[in-house]
Design a protein around this motif. Sequence first.
Motif, PDB file in Angstrom:
ATOM      1  N   PRO A  97       8.953  11.437 -11.485  1.00  0.00           N
ATOM      2  CA  PRO A  97       8.078  12.245 -10.386  1.00  0.00           C
ATOM      3  C   PRO A  97       6.945  12.808 -11.015  1.00  0.00           C
ATOM      4  CG  PRO A  97      10.039  13.760 -11.289  1.00  0.00           C
ATOM      5  CD  PRO A  97      10.162  12.240 -11.817  1.00  0.00           C
ATOM      6  N   SER A  98       6.403  12.549 -12.352  1.00  0.00           N
ATOM      7  CA  SER A  98       5.374  13.013 -12.713  1.00  0.00           C
ATOM      8  C   SER A  98       4.249  11.769 -13.240  1.00  0.00           C
ATOM      9  CB  SER A  98       5.374  13.970 -14.001  1.00  0.00           C
ATOM     10  OG  SER A  98       5.970  14.949 -13.611  1.00  0.00           O
ATOM     11  N   ALA A  99       4.662  10.718 -12.950  1.00  0.00           N
ATOM     12  CA  ALA A  99       3.903   9.279 -13.282  1.00  0.00           C
ATOM     13  C   ALA A  99       2.650   9.376 -12.612  1.00  0.00           C
ATOM     14  CB  ALA A  99       4.691   8.151 -13.137  1.00  0.00           C
ATOM     15  N   ASN A 100       1.807   8.669 -12.850  1.00  0.00           N
ATOM     16  CA  ASN A 100       0.582   8.426 -12.083  1.00  0.00           C
ATOM     17  C   ASN A 100       0.550   6.918 -11.490  1.00  0.00           C
ATOM     18  OD1 ASN A 100      -0.798  10.565 -12.899  1.00  0.00           O
ATOM     19  ND2 ASN A 100      -1.678   9.904 -14.523  1.00  0.00           N
ATOM     20  N   ILE A 101       0.114   6.859 -10.234  1.00  0.00           N
ATOM     21  CA  ILE A 101       0.200   5.637  -9.402  1.00  0.00           C
ATOM     22  C   ILE A 101      -1.107   4.963  -9.300  1.00  0.00           C
ATOM     23  CG2 ILE A 101       1.149   4.703  -7.181  1.00  0.00           C
ATOM     24  CD1 ILE A 101       3.045   7.395  -7.092  1.00  0.00           C
ATOM     25  N   ILE A 102      -1.085   3.626  -9.401  1.00  0.00           N
ATOM     26  CA  ILE A 102      -2.279   2.908  -9.226  1.00  0.00           C
ATOM     27  C   ILE A 102      -1.787   1.885  -7.999  1.00  0.00           C
ATOM     28  CG2 ILE A 102      -3.508   0.886 -10.083  1.00  0.00           C
ATOM     29  CD1 ILE A 102      -1.889   3.396 -12.360  1.00  0.00           C
ATOM     30  N   ASN A 103      -2.310   2.088  -6.831  1.00  0.00           N
ATOM     31  CA  ASN A 103      -1.983   1.714  -5.685  1.00  0.00           C
ATOM     32  C   ASN A 103      -2.884   0.342  -5.186  1.00  0.00           C
ATOM     33  OD1 ASN A 103      -0.927   0.921  -2.920  1.00  0.00           O
ATOM     34  ND2 ASN A 103      -2.442   2.455  -2.175  1.00  0.00           N
ATOM     35  N   GLY A 139       0.744  -1.161  -0.073  1.00  0.00           N
ATOM     36  CA  GLY A 139       0.033  -0.077  -0.004  1.00  0.00           C
ATOM     37  C   GLY A 139       0.772   1.250  -0.058  1.00  0.00           C
ATOM     38  N   ILE A 140       0.375   2.320  -0.008  1.00  0.00           N
ATOM     39  CA  ILE A 140       0.887   3.794  -0.016  1.00  0.00           C
ATOM     40  C   ILE A 140       0.214   4.700   0.818  1.00  0.00           C
ATOM     41  CG2 ILE A 140       1.836   5.750  -1.594  1.00  0.00           C
ATOM     42  CD1 ILE A 140       1.468   3.674  -3.925  1.00  0.00           C
ATOM     43  N   VAL A 141       0.693   5.496   1.567  1.00  0.00           N
ATOM     44  CA  VAL A 141       0.415   6.634   2.205  1.00  0.00           C
ATOM     45  C   VAL A 141       0.510   7.747   1.320  1.00  0.00           C
ATOM     46  CG1 VAL A 141       0.717   8.202   4.368  1.00  0.00           C
ATOM     47  CG2 VAL A 141       1.366   5.686   4.533  1.00  0.00           C
ATOM     48  N   ASP A 142      -0.891   8.536   1.381  1.00  0.00           N
ATOM     49  CA  ASP A 142      -0.899   9.441   0.232  1.00  0.00           C
ATOM     50  C   ASP A 142      -0.170  10.788   0.686  1.00  0.00           C
ATOM     51  OD1 ASP A 142      -1.344  11.009  -2.000  1.00  0.00           O
ATOM     52  OD2 ASP A 142      -3.373  10.529  -1.853  1.00  0.00           O
ATOM     53  N   LEU A 143       1.270  10.840   0.611  1.00  0.00           N
ATOM     54  CA  LEU A 143       1.870  12.013   1.060  1.00  0.00           C
ATOM     55  C   LEU A 143       1.858  12.870  -0.103  1.00  0.00           C
ATOM     56  CD1 LEU A 143       4.941  10.028   2.198  1.00  0.00           C
ATOM     57  CD2 LEU A 143       3.232  10.982   3.881  1.00  0.00           C
ATOM     58  N   PRO A 144       2.188  14.346   0.186  1.00  0.00           N
ATOM     59  CA  PRO A 144       2.359  15.518  -0.822  1.00  0.00           C
ATOM     60  C   PRO A 144       3.364  15.208  -1.851  1.00  0.00           C
ATOM     61  CG  PRO A 144       2.284  16.359   1.521  1.00  0.00           C
ATOM     62  CD  PRO A 144       2.307  14.692   1.643  1.00  0.00           C
ATOM     63  N   ASP A 145       4.038  14.064  -1.666  1.00  0.00           N
ATOM     64  CA  ASP A 145       5.128  13.759  -2.598  1.00  0.00           C
ATOM     65  C   ASP A 145       4.531  13.127  -4.008  1.00  0.00           C
ATOM     66  OD1 ASP A 145       8.129  13.615  -1.083  1.00  0.00           O
ATOM     67  OD2 ASP A 145       6.428  13.378   0.095  1.00  0.00           O
ATOM     68  N   PHE A 146       3.579  12.707  -3.759  1.00  0.00           N
ATOM     69  CA  PHE A 146       2.646  11.917  -4.836  1.00  0.00           C
ATOM     70  C   PHE A 146       1.569  13.018  -5.374  1.00  0.00           C
ATOM     71  CE2 PHE A 146       3.788   8.732  -1.675  1.00  0.00           C
ATOM     72  CZ  PHE A 146       5.082   8.050  -2.362  1.00  0.00           C
ATOM     73  N   SER A 147       1.652  14.082  -5.110  1.00  0.00           N
ATOM     74  CA  SER A 147       0.636  15.190  -5.683  1.00  0.00           C
ATOM     75  C   SER A 147       1.591  16.163  -6.854  1.00  0.00           C
ATOM     76  CB  SER A 147      -0.058  15.865  -4.617  1.00  0.00           C
ATOM     77  OG  SER A 147      -0.904  15.026  -4.068  1.00  0.00           O
ATOM     78  N   ASN A 148       0.986  16.745  -7.804  1.00  0.00           N
ATOM     79  CA  ASN A 148       1.686  17.810  -8.423  1.00  0.00           C
ATOM     80  C   ASN A 148       0.836  18.923  -8.782  1.00  0.00           C
ATOM     81  OD1 ASN A 148       4.030  16.248  -8.459  1.00  0.00           O
ATOM     82  ND2 ASN A 148       4.011  15.926 -10.698  1.00  0.00           N
ATOM     83  N   ASN A 149       1.067  20.022  -8.092  1.00  0.00           N
ATOM     84  CA  ASN A 149       0.292  21.017  -8.262  1.00  0.00           C
ATOM     85  C   ASN A 149      -1.263  20.808  -7.915  1.00  0.00           C
ATOM     86  OD1 ASN A 149       2.503  22.581  -9.719  1.00  0.00           O
ATOM     87  ND2 ASN A 149       1.965  21.486 -11.737  1.00  0.00           N
ATOM     88  N   GLY A 150      -1.211  20.351  -6.669  1.00  0.00           N
ATOM     89  CA  GLY A 150      -2.669  19.953  -5.945  1.00  0.00           C
ATOM     90  C   GLY A 150      -3.215  18.742  -6.610  1.00  0.00           C
ATOM     91  N   GLY A 155       8.239   9.581  -6.468  1.00  0.00           N
ATOM     92  CA  GLY A 155       8.001  10.850  -5.589  1.00  0.00           C
ATOM     93  C   GLY A 155       8.603  12.023  -6.083  1.00  0.00           C
ATOM     94  N   ASN A 156       7.843  13.314  -5.843  1.00  0.00           N
ATOM     95  CA  ASN A 156       8.601  14.455  -6.304  1.00  0.00           C
ATOM     96  C   ASN A 156       9.310  14.949  -5.314  1.00  0.00           C
ATOM     97  OD1 ASN A 156       6.760  15.839  -4.343  1.00  0.00           O
ATOM     98  ND2 ASN A 156       5.242  16.190  -5.738  1.00  0.00           N
ATOM     99  N   PRO A 208      12.200  -0.291  -8.297  1.00  0.00           N
ATOM    100  CA  PRO A 208      11.391   0.868  -8.596  1.00  0.00           C
ATOM    101  C   PRO A 208      12.467   1.947  -9.387  1.00  0.00           C
ATOM    102  CG  PRO A 208      11.810   0.967  -6.286  1.00  0.00           C
ATOM    103  CD  PRO A 208      12.013  -0.491  -6.651  1.00  0.00           C
ATOM    104  N   VAL A 209      13.738   1.681  -9.216  1.00  0.00           N
ATOM    105  CA  VAL A 209      14.599   2.648  -9.857  1.00  0.00           C
ATOM    106  C   VAL A 209      14.597   2.188 -11.345  1.00  0.00           C
ATOM    107  CG1 VAL A 209      17.006   3.137 -10.553  1.00  0.00           C
ATOM    108  CG2 VAL A 209      16.370   2.943  -8.201  1.00  0.00           C
ATOM    109  N   VAL A 210      14.575   1.012 -11.836  1.00  0.00           N
ATOM    110  CA  VAL A 210      14.406   0.301 -13.079  1.00  0.00           C
ATOM    111  C   VAL A 210      13.013   0.604 -13.697  1.00  0.00           C
ATOM    112  CG1 VAL A 210      14.529  -1.667 -14.496  1.00  0.00           C
ATOM    113  CG2 VAL A 210      16.126  -1.322 -12.683  1.00  0.00           C
ATOM    114  N   ALA A 211      11.896   0.228 -12.802  1.00  0.00           N
ATOM    115  CA  ALA A 211      10.537   0.649 -13.367  1.00  0.00           C
ATOM    116  C   ALA A 211      10.478   1.906 -13.716  1.00  0.00           C
ATOM    117  CB  ALA A 211       9.478   0.201 -12.222  1.00  0.00           C
ATOM    118  N   GLY A 212      10.960   2.920 -12.954  1.00  0.00           N
ATOM    119  CA  GLY A 212      11.002   4.347 -13.167  1.00  0.00           C
ATOM    120  C   GLY A 212      11.653   4.754 -14.690  1.00  0.00           C
ATOM    121  N   ALA A 213      12.644   3.977 -14.579  1.00  0.00           N
ATOM    122  CA  ALA A 213      13.548   4.237 -16.273  1.00  0.00           C
ATOM    123  C   ALA A 213      12.645   3.836 -17.213  1.00  0.00           C
ATOM    124  CB  ALA A 213      14.519   3.378 -16.203  1.00  0.00           C
TER     125      ALA A 213
END
Length: 549
Positions: free
Chosen positions: A197-203, A143-154, A185-186, A377-382
């Motif tokens: 840091p701009s990808a959409n996340i499906i948790n 799971g993921i805690v929905d932190l500000p790091d996972f939002s962009n421009n609100g 994370g942003n 996740p480093v590779v997944a991000g790539a």
Amino acid sequence: MKKKLRLAATGVLVVAFGTTVAWGGDKLAPELQLEKTAAGRLAANVEVIVQYKVTPTQAHHNKVIGLGGKLNNKLDFIRAAHYSIPASAVQSLANDPDVTYITPNRPIAAMFDQLTDDTVHSDWANSIGQKGAGVGVAIIDSGIVDLPDFSNNGTDRIVYNQSFVGGTAADQFGHGTHVAGILAGNGNGTVYIGVAPSANIINLRVLDANGHGTDAGVIQAIQTAVSLKSQYNIQVINLSLGRPVLESSALDPLDQAVEAAWKAGIAVVVAAGNEGRDNNDNTNGYGTIAAPGNDPYVITVGCIKSNGTATMSDDTIASYSSKGPTAFDHYAKPDVVAPGNLVISTLPPGLTLSNLYLANRVAGNFFILSGTSMATPVVAGAVVLGLGADPNLTPDQEKAALMLSATKSYFPKSSVAVDPTTGISYTSNYDIFTVGAGELNIRSGFSLPSAPPVSSAESPYVSYSATTGLVTLQGVSGQNVVWGSNVVWGSNVVWGSNAILSNNVVWGSNVVWGSSSTTGFNVVWGSNVVWGSSTDAAETLPVTIAGEQ
């Protein structure tokens, strides 16, 4: 003799006992074959995953119910179902001609190892505008805690949440939030910025507050990701979890699930495991890749230590990173390695890991963890960044590009790591089964002149010849296979000339990391190894966490 198949993840240790059972021609997984002979346990119910020749219908489910069973979940996308059934009825179920294979609903856990400072950046790719915007990545974890790091421009970039372990999809353990921060994370105003840091996340939560889950939960989550692919543009699945391999990937339902996702057009990135130090069978950690990282389709990721610098030239393999070849099938794994040791990422106070390892708190909502869980996740991000630049890339092209562009030139012949807790030294050799095609290099990947012209990037398997005493890559000569001699770069370029000699030789008397006379070689390729023609039953026991600096 008592042997161990250890999964280096919090809370799980699988101990295998030396009872030999044939598995090849039977429909029952090894543990269930032993269950048949355990008279004292026949009255108990067991959870099983049953694979069929066809997508199971209500008639198939009714047969199970008629045997005293219960349907828990439909797993139609791999022609399977998850049932609870009396152990005494398992053999009757196996007699159904439509049934192909039955496994227990095995435990699975997060793939992190030691906990203590390394920061992952993708500044160059981000600076040219590649941040993964619009690409959906499914993080199947705790799971993921929905932190500000996972939002962009609100705008919240966690666009979908679902739990497969009951309760909320919010992280209770901490592992999934840390993985999400590395991937997407942003930084929330800090330097701890994820790869995309701009990808959409499906948790998709499959691990509980102690980091435990099951095959069925993970398979359900993969099935959900496939079903949501179009709605959320899901192009990547991250699996920083795993368990021991107990049969061929062609039989394992977890492997069948990741293959189904891959064939649906989703790149699946999986942790190799943290058993590279395991020498219980005198293999020096070879043959320890975890499932589903043992599947030939997926991108299997090992762990590199960046040793506190931003340059690759001093990077070394983490000694705990699991090594190939894979059990039973002998696929050449891992595919690539990436930084994953002592990584700072998102993990707020109050979760299980936060409470257990207070010394790993950095500041605010940031925390240090290590393992192939963090490298994945480093590779997944790539992969997300690559798809952001070219949405038409197939999973096979992404895998081929990652392996082709991976850095291999700086590797030493070997390196030594010392466990700071025990003082034990571990020597790692830089062969194809330890570092794969090399270390992820995002900039090099973007510099490729074009997408690799491949239709298949399945990892090849390796074969030992008693006549020549050599281990060679197999299935690498076809024109449509990325590693074949007929494609533009050839197998030596994919893995490097130091890893593969002429005629696809990867292990033999002339190779620097060993010969057929070494103890580890004889155990890996001998007839008595645990992943050969026999295997052992397993039970779970608690284990602690260990690692290296």
